[in-house]
Design a protein around this motif. Structure first.
Motif, PDB file in Angstrom:
ATOM      1  N   GLY A 217       0.805  -1.218   0.000  1.00 39.98           N
ATOM      2  CA  GLY A 217       0.000   0.000   0.000  1.00 39.98           C
ATOM      3  C   GLY A 217       0.834   1.263   0.000  1.00 39.98           C
ATOM      4  N   HIS A 218       0.136   2.381   0.004  1.00 43.42           N
ATOM      5  CA  HIS A 218       0.744   3.709  -0.055  1.00 43.42           C
ATOM      6  C   HIS A 218       1.541   3.965   1.229  1.00 43.42           C
ATOM      7  CE1 HIS A 218       1.108   8.051  -0.278  1.00 43.42           C
ATOM      8  NE2 HIS A 218       0.545   8.073  -1.472  1.00 43.42           N
ATOM      9  N   SER A 219       2.789   4.377   1.072  1.00 47.21           N
ATOM     10  CA  SER A 219       3.649   4.528   2.239  1.00 47.21           C
ATOM     11  C   SER A 219       3.328   5.768   3.066  1.00 47.21           C
ATOM     12  CB  SER A 219       5.120   4.577   1.813  1.00 47.21           C
ATOM     13  OG  SER A 219       5.377   5.720   1.022  1.00 47.21           O
ATOM     14  N   GLY A 220       2.432   6.623   2.567  1.00 45.40           N
ATOM     15  CA  GLY A 220       1.949   7.732   3.375  1.00 45.40           C
ATOM     16  C   GLY A 220       0.579   7.428   3.945  1.00 45.40           C
ATOM     17  N   VAL A 221      -0.348   7.104   3.068  1.00 48.95           N
ATOM     18  CA  VAL A 221      -1.743   6.917   3.461  1.00 48.95           C
ATOM     19  C   VAL A 221      -1.926   5.706   4.368  1.00 48.95           C
ATOM     20  CG1 VAL A 221      -4.079   6.523   2.593  1.00 48.95           C
ATOM     21  CG2 VAL A 221      -2.540   8.035   1.339  1.00 48.95           C
ATOM     22  N   GLU A 222      -1.210   4.610   4.074  1.00 52.60           N
ATOM     23  CA  GLU A 222      -1.395   3.371   4.846  1.00 52.60           C
ATOM     24  C   GLU A 222      -0.306   3.096   5.872  1.00 52.60           C
ATOM     25  OE1 GLU A 222      -4.361   2.743   1.729  1.00 52.60           O
ATOM     26  OE2 GLU A 222      -2.226   2.876   1.322  1.00 52.60           O
ATOM     27  N   ILE A 223       0.597   4.025   6.086  1.00 48.11           N
ATOM     28  CA  ILE A 223       1.730   3.745   6.966  1.00 48.11           C
ATOM     29  C   ILE A 223       1.296   3.508   8.415  1.00 48.11           C
ATOM     30  CG2 ILE A 223       2.283   6.126   7.637  1.00 48.11           C
ATOM     31  CD1 ILE A 223       4.820   3.410   6.530  1.00 48.11           C
ATOM     32  N   LYS A 225      -1.312   1.808   9.346  1.00 52.27           N
ATOM     33  CA  LYS A 225      -2.150   0.613   9.449  1.00 52.27           C
ATOM     34  C   LYS A 225      -1.377  -0.607   9.950  1.00 52.27           C
ATOM     35  CE  LYS A 225      -5.778   1.914   6.176  1.00 52.27           C
ATOM     36  NZ  LYS A 225      -5.507   3.340   6.236  1.00 52.27           N
ATOM     37  N   GLN A 226      -0.100  -0.437  10.278  1.00 52.99           N
ATOM     38  CA  GLN A 226       0.718  -1.503  10.866  1.00 52.99           C
ATOM     39  C   GLN A 226       0.861  -2.704   9.937  1.00 52.99           C
ATOM     40  OE1 GLN A 226       2.309  -0.930  13.811  1.00 52.99           O
ATOM     41  NE2 GLN A 226       1.363   1.087  13.804  1.00 52.99           N
ATOM     42  N   ARG A 227       0.813  -2.462   8.640  1.00 55.11           N
ATOM     43  CA  ARG A 227       0.979  -3.569   7.697  1.00 55.11           C
ATOM     44  C   ARG A 227       2.428  -4.047   7.682  1.00 55.11           C
ATOM     45  NH1 ARG A 227      -2.652  -1.253   2.610  1.00 55.11           N
ATOM     46  NH2 ARG A 227      -4.679  -1.472   3.653  1.00 55.11           N
ATOM     47  N   ALA A 228       2.602  -5.305   7.363  1.00 60.02           N
ATOM     48  CA  ALA A 228       3.931  -5.899   7.361  1.00 60.02           C
ATOM     49  C   ALA A 228       4.790  -5.319   6.245  1.00 60.02           C
ATOM     50  CB  ALA A 228       3.823  -7.412   7.201  1.00 60.02           C
ATOM     51  N   ASN A 229       6.078  -5.208   6.504  1.00 62.40           N
ATOM     52  CA  ASN A 229       7.068  -4.786   5.527  1.00 62.40           C
ATOM     53  C   ASN A 229       7.857  -6.018   5.108  1.00 62.40           C
ATOM     54  OD1 ASN A 229       9.770  -4.021   4.574  1.00 62.40           O
ATOM     55  ND2 ASN A 229       9.248  -1.930   5.166  1.00 62.40           N
ATOM     56  N   GLY A 230       7.785  -6.376   3.825  1.00 58.17           N
ATOM     57  CA  GLY A 230       8.420  -7.599   3.353  1.00 58.17           C
ATOM     58  C   GLY A 230       9.915  -7.651   3.604  1.00 58.17           C
ATOM     59  N   ILE A 231      10.584  -6.511   3.488  1.00 57.92           N
ATOM     60  CA  ILE A 231      12.038  -6.472   3.692  1.00 57.92           C
ATOM     61  C   ILE A 231      12.383  -6.782   5.146  1.00 57.92           C
ATOM     62  CG2 ILE A 231      14.071  -4.986   3.631  1.00 57.92           C
ATOM     63  CD1 ILE A 231      12.717  -3.481   1.293  1.00 57.92           C
ATOM     64  N   GLN A 232      11.615  -6.198   6.057  1.00 53.63           N
ATOM     65  CA  GLN A 232      11.852  -6.494   7.467  1.00 53.63           C
ATOM     66  C   GLN A 232      11.600  -7.965   7.785  1.00 53.63           C
ATOM     67  OE1 GLN A 232       9.348  -3.562   9.529  1.00 53.63           O
ATOM     68  NE2 GLN A 232      11.205  -2.482  10.134  1.00 53.63           N
ATOM     69  N   LEU A 233      10.514  -8.507   7.224  1.00 49.75           N
ATOM     70  CA  LEU A 233      10.176  -9.902   7.528  1.00 49.75           C
ATOM     71  C   LEU A 233      11.218 -10.865   6.988  1.00 49.75           C
ATOM     72  CD1 LEU A 233       6.294 -10.296   7.204  1.00 49.75           C
ATOM     73  CD2 LEU A 233       7.687  -9.587   9.146  1.00 49.75           C
ATOM     74  N   ILE A 234      11.720 -10.627   5.772  1.00 51.61           N
ATOM     75  CA  ILE A 234      12.714 -11.551   5.219  1.00 51.61           C
ATOM     76  C   ILE A 234      13.999 -11.480   6.044  1.00 51.61           C
ATOM     77  CG2 ILE A 234      13.882 -10.063   3.528  1.00 51.61           C
ATOM     78  CD1 ILE A 234      12.654 -13.632   2.851  1.00 51.61           C
ATOM     79  N   ILE A 264       4.699   0.473   0.481  1.00 48.94           N
ATOM     80  CA  ILE A 264       5.191  -0.439   1.518  1.00 48.94           C
ATOM     81  C   ILE A 264       5.535  -1.773   0.851  1.00 48.94           C
ATOM     82  CG2 ILE A 264       4.587  -1.631   3.660  1.00 48.94           C
ATOM     83  CD1 ILE A 264       2.486   0.650   4.080  1.00 48.94           C
ATOM     84  N   PRO A 265       6.730  -2.304   1.030  1.00 49.56           N
ATOM     85  CA  PRO A 265       7.140  -3.523   0.312  1.00 49.56           C
ATOM     86  C   PRO A 265       6.225  -4.704   0.615  1.00 49.56           C
ATOM     87  CG  PRO A 265       9.023  -2.494   1.395  1.00 49.56           C
ATOM     88  CD  PRO A 265       7.793  -1.801   1.908  1.00 49.56           C
ATOM     89  N   PRO A 479      -4.316   2.501  -3.014  1.00 45.53           N
ATOM     90  CA  PRO A 479      -3.423   2.993  -4.066  1.00 45.53           C
ATOM     91  C   PRO A 479      -2.011   2.460  -3.851  1.00 45.53           C
ATOM     92  CG  PRO A 479      -3.816   4.693  -2.429  1.00 45.53           C
ATOM     93  CD  PRO A 479      -4.738   3.555  -2.082  1.00 45.53           C
ATOM     94  N   HIS A 480      -1.251   2.416  -4.912  1.00 47.46           N
ATOM     95  CA  HIS A 480       0.146   1.973  -4.878  1.00 47.46           C
ATOM     96  C   HIS A 480       0.279   0.483  -4.624  1.00 47.46           C
ATOM     97  CE1 HIS A 480       1.884   6.260  -3.931  1.00 47.46           C
ATOM     98  NE2 HIS A 480       0.932   6.269  -4.843  1.00 47.46           N
ATOM     99  N   CYS A 481      -0.767  -0.293  -4.883  1.00 47.50           N
ATOM    100  CA  CYS A 481      -0.639  -1.739  -4.762  1.00 47.50           C
ATOM    101  C   CYS A 481      -1.592  -2.410  -5.751  1.00 47.50           C
ATOM    102  CB  CYS A 481      -0.882  -2.202  -3.334  1.00 47.50           C
ATOM    103  SG  CYS A 481      -2.588  -2.121  -2.767  1.00 47.50           S
ATOM    104  N   PRO A 482      -1.422  -3.709  -6.013  1.00 45.86           N
ATOM    105  CA  PRO A 482      -2.230  -4.378  -7.035  1.00 45.86           C
ATOM    106  C   PRO A 482      -3.727  -4.383  -6.748  1.00 45.86           C
ATOM    107  CG  PRO A 482      -0.302  -5.686  -6.483  1.00 45.86           C
ATOM    108  CD  PRO A 482      -0.368  -4.588  -5.472  1.00 45.86           C
TER     109      PRO A 482
END
Length: 508
Positions: A217-223, A225-234, A264-265, A479-482
């Motif tokens: 998602g959008h790194s401003g609008v959805e930041i 929402k506590q969504r997972a960051n793929g880079i951090q998780l890997i 957000i990755p 926005p900013h995601c599939p």
């Protein structure tokens, strides 16, 4: 469906037949220019491919002030992992799904192609005598999504109006009157390689560990929402795996994740050689980590997948821009243990998410950071971090923290010029008129809001003195995601509001 809604969607679908990648807007710019000239409008473009189309006032509006309708041509190009879509050449397919329009496994580009369509249909309707309006300037900029460089490059005098309606907001019924500023940082970590011929090292086999199915998602609008960051998780998964089976039993070859600075990755992956006798233990460890991730992000990222599988040992990677190309060549090297340690510590140390909430506006994120992308290249690993804040000093503070972590890891860091915050003017005459028209049209007040996203209004206002601006638009989700989609009934409301707003400027 309102006939103008249908017309706007038809124009939007025509726009989506043209590739609109950021920094590659030449084709859409020429198409817009030709559209304007074909209707007899005055058209001009600058060296960056920003476009201005001037629609003269209709009868009775000759002495009205000029209104600028502004949006950007480019789109965030995101797709689901299994999509074969090529944004550089394939039309973006639009699918109507009930009251929503979405893409076919891709972002749809309503952010901000819908602004182009709305402006074009308004100008067209005025020329055909269907509506009345003041002089209009359709200002369509390039490269908003990767640094707002189109707006930054606007020369004084390119347009004349002092009243600007930015059509790049994503909640109908909301007037945005301020936004955050931002700055991107490029972190470069040198890579030390060690020779390690996987074909000859019979005790090792080659594996891929990937995080997929995240909401992003959008790194401003959805930041917030506590969504997972793929880079951090890997990165966390690799640490957990090393702890379980021993760091010496994994030799990392590549780590990559994310796609663009303002998303957000939602994916990341790592390739590594794994000690054969540790494979079963590694599978057990990944299973435990997967369950922990899925439990933690059950509400925010219900589709989270941590995949672990053996892959062809003859594989390597080339990175060009945001594209990753796999090549079938022998893998004869791995990261040195020092490079591995510095990389993982760097990725885990960099801040991500909300840094501070506003003290003055309830619910507003004041300052945040997005750990956006990581790419393995020939001799270095490139990481992009994207900082936002509505407070200049706080933007410098969070950027300073990113720089400190990067330097502690032995990386170089460069910052772009950034873009300014847009400070709200609640006494603006344009805002007062918009609020009045909205209330008279729909019988309720519009919400007045400041957002954590970056908007071109901040830059335009810093270059063009005396501008009055608001931002509005139809409702767009994710926005900013599939999963990006636009709420079709909200387009009708935007049309009706804009038609009534234009009428309110009649002088005779």
């Amino acid at each position: 469906m309102h006939p103008k809604t249908q017309q706007i969607l038809e124009v939007f679908e025509e726009i989506n037949k043209i590739p609109r990648l950021s920094k590659h807007e030449e084709e859409i710019s020429l198409w817009l220019q030709e559209w304007g000239r074909s209707r007899g409008f005055e058209v001009k473009a600058d060296s960056l491919n920003n476009v201005l189309i001037k629609a003269p006032a209709t009868s009775g509006y000759e002495n009205s002030p000029t209104l600028v309708l502004q949006g950007h041509m480019d789109m965030v190009c995101e797709k689901f992992k299994d999509s074969k879509h090529d944004f550089s050449r394939d039309p973006v397919k639009c699918i109507c799904d009930g009251n929503w329009m979405r893409g076919d496994g891709t972002s749809i580009g309503a952010d901000n192609g819908i602004a182009l369509a709305v402006g074009m249909v308004l100008a067209d309707a005025g020329q055909k005598g269907e509506i009345g309006h003041p002089p209009l300037e359709l200002l369509f900029t390039v490269d908003e999504e990767t640094g707002l460089t189109g707006a930054q490059g606007l020369e004084v005098g390119f347009f004349e109006g002092k009243l600007l309606l930015n059509l790049d907001s994503e909640d109908e019924g909301v007037f945005v009157v301020g936004c955050a500023g931002g700055q991107n940082s490029l972190i470069t970590l040198p890579v030390e390689w060690e020779l390690f011929d996987c074909e000859k090292e019979s005790l090792f086999r080659f594996f891929r560990l990937s995080v997929e199915g995240l909401e992003g998602g959008h790194s401003g609008v959805e930041i917030d929402k506590q969504r997972a960051n793929g880079i951090q998780l890997i990165s966390l998964a690799l640490v957990g795996l090393k702890e379980k089976i021993g760091a010496e039993n994994i030799r990392l070859v590549l780590l990559t994740g994310g796609s663009v600075h303002n998303a957000i990755p939602n994916t990341a992956e790592a390739f590594f050689a794994l000690q054969s006798e540790k494979i079963d233990k590694a599978k057990e460890a990944v299973s435990v980590i997967r369950k922990a991730f899925q439990a933690e992000y059950a509400k925010t990222d219900p589709g989270l997948v941590l995949d672990f599988k053996e892959v062809d040992i003859k594989i390597a990677f080339e990175t060009a821009g945001d594209e990753i190309t796999r090549k079938e060549v022998p893998c004869i090297r791995v990261f040195s243990s020092g490079t591995e340690e510095r990389l993982i510590r760097l990725l885990l140390g960099l801040p991500h998410g909300v840094y501070r909430m506003s003290d003055t506006i309830p619910g507003l994120v004041e300052t945040s950071n997005n750990l956006a992308t990581v790419r393995t290249k020939e001799n270095e690993i490139m990481i992009i971090s994207s900082q936002r804040s509505s407070i200049t000093l706080k933007l410098a503070e969070i950027t300073g923290k990113v720089e400190a972590v990067a330097k502690l890891a032995g990386a170089r860091i460069e910052h772009d010029s950034g873009y300014p915050a847009w400070e709200p003017d609640l006494k603006s005459g344009l805002l007062l008129k918009c609020r009045q028209v909205y209330n008279e049209t729909f019988g309720k007040e519009a919400e007045i809001k400041v957002v954590h996203a970056g908007l071109e209004c901040g830059i335009i206002g810093s270059v063009y003195e005396g501008m009055e601006m608001i931002s509005l638009g139809p409702t767009i989700k994710d926005p900013h995601c599939p999963a990006e989609r636009i709420f079709i009934p909200s387009i009708e409301k935007i049309w009706i509001f804009l038609e009534n707003l234009l009428k309110s400027y009649r002088c005779s």
